[in-house]
Design a protein around this motif. Structure first.
Motif, PDB file in Angstrom:
ATOM      1  N   ASP A 247      13.268  60.481  44.104  1.00  0.00           N
ATOM      2  CA  ASP A 247      12.984  60.193  42.811  1.00  0.00           C
ATOM      3  C   ASP A 247      13.909  59.267  41.935  1.00  0.00           C
TER       4      ASP A 247
ATOM      5  N   ARG B 141      13.306  64.554  47.809  1.00  0.00           N
ATOM      6  CA  ARG B 141      12.386  65.459  47.878  1.00  0.00           C
ATOM      7  C   ARG B 141      11.411  65.534  48.742  1.00  0.00           C
TER       8      ARG B 141
ATOM      9  N   ARG C  50       7.184  64.646  43.023  1.00  0.00           N
ATOM     10  CA  ARG C  50       7.349  66.002  42.225  1.00  0.00           C
ATOM     11  C   ARG C  50       7.396  67.297  43.086  1.00  0.00           C
TER      12      ARG C  50
END
Length: 63
Positions: A36, A41, A45
């Motif tokens: 990100d 991740r 998100r």
């Protein structure tokens, strides 16, 4: 197509999907993770990975 592998201290310059490689209990694994711009991740998100020291390679095409 993919790029060469990069060491964990080298970070991507763009946001997006990358392949990561790691060893767990002596077995090698590769999986796709999201960068990100600050942390790795599991998806956009999504949750940040516990281990941020990932060996990674870039993808030359959209996934």
């Amino acid at each position: 197509m993919v790029t060469d592998w990069y060491e964990p201290h080298q970070k991507p310059v763009r946001v997006g999907w990358f392949d990561c490689s790691f060893f767990d209990c002596g077995w090698p694994y590769e999986w796709r993770v999201w960068w990100d711009g600050a942390v790795w991740r599991d998806k956009p998100r999504g949750n940040s990975l516990i281990d941020q020291n990932q060996t990674w390679r870039g993808l030359n095409a959209k996934c």
